[in-house]
Design a protein around this motif. Structure first.
Motif, PDB file in Angstrom:
ATOM      1  N   ASP A 153      -0.682  -4.265  -1.548  1.00 57.09           N
ATOM      2  CA  ASP A 153      -1.498  -4.327  -0.328  1.00 57.09           C
ATOM      3  C   ASP A 153      -2.131  -5.698  -0.131  1.00 57.09           C
ATOM      4  OD1 ASP A 153      -3.390  -4.381  -2.306  1.00 57.09           O
ATOM      5  OD2 ASP A 153      -4.562  -2.680  -1.556  1.00 57.09           O
TER       6      ASP A 153
ATOM      7  N   VAL B  79      -7.609   6.470   5.369  1.00 53.27           N
ATOM      8  CA  VAL B  79      -6.362   6.670   6.111  1.00 53.27           C
ATOM      9  C   VAL B  79      -6.240   8.105   6.603  1.00 53.27           C
ATOM     10  CG1 VAL B  79      -3.841   6.761   5.897  1.00 53.27           C
ATOM     11  CG2 VAL B  79      -5.096   4.784   5.044  1.00 53.27           C
ATOM     12  N   ARG B  80      -6.495   9.063   5.733  1.00 49.36           N
ATOM     13  CA  ARG B  80      -6.270  10.471   6.079  1.00 49.36           C
ATOM     14  C   ARG B  80      -7.344  11.045   6.996  1.00 49.36           C
ATOM     15  NH1 ARG B  80      -4.340  13.919   0.819  1.00 49.36           N
ATOM     16  NH2 ARG B  80      -2.723  12.505   0.004  1.00 49.36           N
TER      17      ARG B  80
ATOM     18  N   TYR C 293      -7.880   5.082   9.778  1.00 47.99           N
ATOM     19  CA  TYR C 293      -7.510   3.707   9.464  1.00 47.99           C
ATOM     20  C   TYR C 293      -6.006   3.604   9.220  1.00 47.99           C
ATOM     21  CZ  TYR C 293     -12.314   1.962   8.745  1.00 47.99           C
ATOM     22  OH  TYR C 293     -13.610   1.559   8.916  1.00 47.99           O
ATOM     23  N   ALA C 294      -5.449   2.420   9.492  1.00 50.94           N
ATOM     24  CA  ALA C 294      -4.068   2.132   9.122  1.00 50.94           C
ATOM     25  C   ALA C 294      -4.055   1.627   7.675  1.00 50.94           C
ATOM     26  CB  ALA C 294      -3.473   1.082  10.050  1.00 50.94           C
ATOM     27  N   TRP C 295      -2.893   1.705   7.028  1.00 55.80           N
ATOM     28  CA  TRP C 295      -2.839   1.359   5.606  1.00 55.80           C
ATOM     29  C   TRP C 295      -3.084  -0.127   5.346  1.00 55.80           C
ATOM     30  CZ3 TRP C 295       2.636   1.035   3.007  1.00 55.80           C
ATOM     31  CH2 TRP C 295       3.500   0.282   3.808  1.00 55.80           C
TER      32      TRP C 295
ATOM     33  N   GLU D  73      -9.541   4.392  -0.151  1.00 53.19           N
ATOM     34  CA  GLU D  73      -8.456   3.992   0.734  1.00 53.19           C
ATOM     35  C   GLU D  73      -7.735   5.215   1.301  1.00 53.19           C
ATOM     36  OE1 GLU D  73      -6.991  -0.415  -0.615  1.00 53.19           O
ATOM     37  OE2 GLU D  73      -5.906   1.289  -1.433  1.00 53.19           O
ATOM     38  N   THR D  74      -7.473   6.180   0.450  1.00 51.17           N
ATOM     39  CA  THR D  74      -6.781   7.392   0.887  1.00 51.17           C
ATOM     40  C   THR D  74      -7.616   8.163   1.896  1.00 51.17           C
ATOM     41  OG1 THR D  74      -5.769   7.508  -1.314  1.00 51.17           O
ATOM     42  CG2 THR D  74      -5.600   9.465   0.057  1.00 51.17           C
TER      43      THR D  74
ATOM     44  N   ASP E 219       5.962  -1.351   7.904  1.00 46.86           N
ATOM     45  CA  ASP E 219       5.735  -0.119   8.654  1.00 46.86           C
ATOM     46  C   ASP E 219       6.652  -0.062   9.870  1.00 46.86           C
ATOM     47  OD1 ASP E 219       4.338   2.325   8.922  1.00 46.86           O
ATOM     48  OD2 ASP E 219       3.035   1.449  10.432  1.00 46.86           O
TER      49      ASP E 219
ATOM     50  N   VAL F 153      -7.451  -0.898   5.040  1.00 48.99           N
ATOM     51  CA  VAL F 153      -8.396  -0.185   4.176  1.00 48.99           C
ATOM     52  C   VAL F 153      -8.870  -0.971   2.966  1.00 48.99           C
ATOM     53  CG1 VAL F 153      -7.606   2.091   4.878  1.00 48.99           C
ATOM     54  CG2 VAL F 153      -6.464   0.945   2.969  1.00 48.99           C
TER      55      VAL F 153
ATOM     56  N   PRO G 236      -2.473   5.299  -0.169  1.00 52.18           N
ATOM     57  CA  PRO G 236      -1.526   5.051   0.930  1.00 52.18           C
ATOM     58  C   PRO G 236      -0.458   4.012   0.625  1.00 52.18           C
ATOM     59  CG  PRO G 236      -3.776   5.152   1.760  1.00 52.18           C
ATOM     60  CD  PRO G 236      -3.870   5.128   0.280  1.00 52.18           C
TER      61      PRO G 236
END
Length: 219
Positions: free
Chosen positions: A165, A89-90, A94-96, A85-86, A175, A99, A129
């Motif tokens: 999530d 995103v990084r 991708y948006a949190w 997931e991290t 967000d 993922v 994230p």
């Protein structure tokens, strides 16, 4: 090589672990069936199989608990999921809120070598994230005292530690409201109302109580 363990067993172990990660009550067979979206009979058979492998402890109609071996296996899967997931995103844009499902698939396919390379490239992150702690390769993880936002008293000041999530729509709303892991907030009104009112950077925000139940802040 990718994990050679059964993806189904890995999913069961991860779900049992996740149930007690942020609260103390162990999961029941019916709770496990609901969380996984499978029939109770399927849970019964799988729990018997995991118990025979020494991964869980369970008595008929009782709660399901991980053994030390089961916890170690579960943490290995959780590590994969949260690192992926991290990384998404990084590194992949991708948006949190996008993922989780991708990580559900990839966590069973990535080789240990690639996972280690991702971990190193990301600088050995301690949280994903959503703020969930990422277990280290040895199974250790960083945790700190926390309280759920919907249970925090008025006047409480804290930093957002993690956000569930489970609902992408809620993540998008938070967000937009500027609420995410690491932000400081003050609870201004929490007295049994259907919503919790918080102040973030001097701006009042209203969070539905159901959404607030998925937010943990520092105690």
């Amino acid at each position: 090589m990718p994990s050679t363990q059964s993806p189904a067993i890995e999913d069961y172990l991860k779900t049992v672990y996740a149930h007690t990660e942020w609260q103390p009550d162990p999961i029941t067979p019916s709770g496990l069936a609901g969380a996984l979206g499978v029939a109770p009979s399927s849970v019964t058979e799988m729990v018997k199989k995991m118990a025979a492998q020494g991964l869980v402890q369970h008595v008929p109609y009782g709660a399901i608990r991980l053994t030390d071996a089961g916890r170690a296996r579960a943490l290995a899967v959780v590590r994969r999921h949260r690192l992926i997931e991290t990384w998404l995103v990084r590194e992949m844009g991708y948006a949190w809120d996008e993922v989780h499902d991708e990580a559900e698939v990839l966590e069973h396919a990535l080789s240990d070598r690639l996972l280690e390379a991702i971990d190193a490239r990301l600088g050995r992150p301690e949280r994903d994230p959503h703020g969930d702690p990422i277990p280290a390769a040895d199974g250790s993880l960083v945790s700190e005292p926390s309280i759920r936002l919907d249970e925090a008293p008025a006047g409480h000041v804290g930093r957002v530690i993690r956000i569930s999530d489970r609902d992408g729509a809620v993540l998008r709303e938070l967000d937009d409201a500027g609420v995410g892991p690491g932000c400081e907030l003050r609870v201004t009104d929490a007295a049994g109302a259907p919503s919790v009112i918080i102040t973030v950077e001097g701006t009042a925000r209203t969070i539905a109580r159901e959404a607030a139940a998925g937010i943990w802040i520092s105690a």
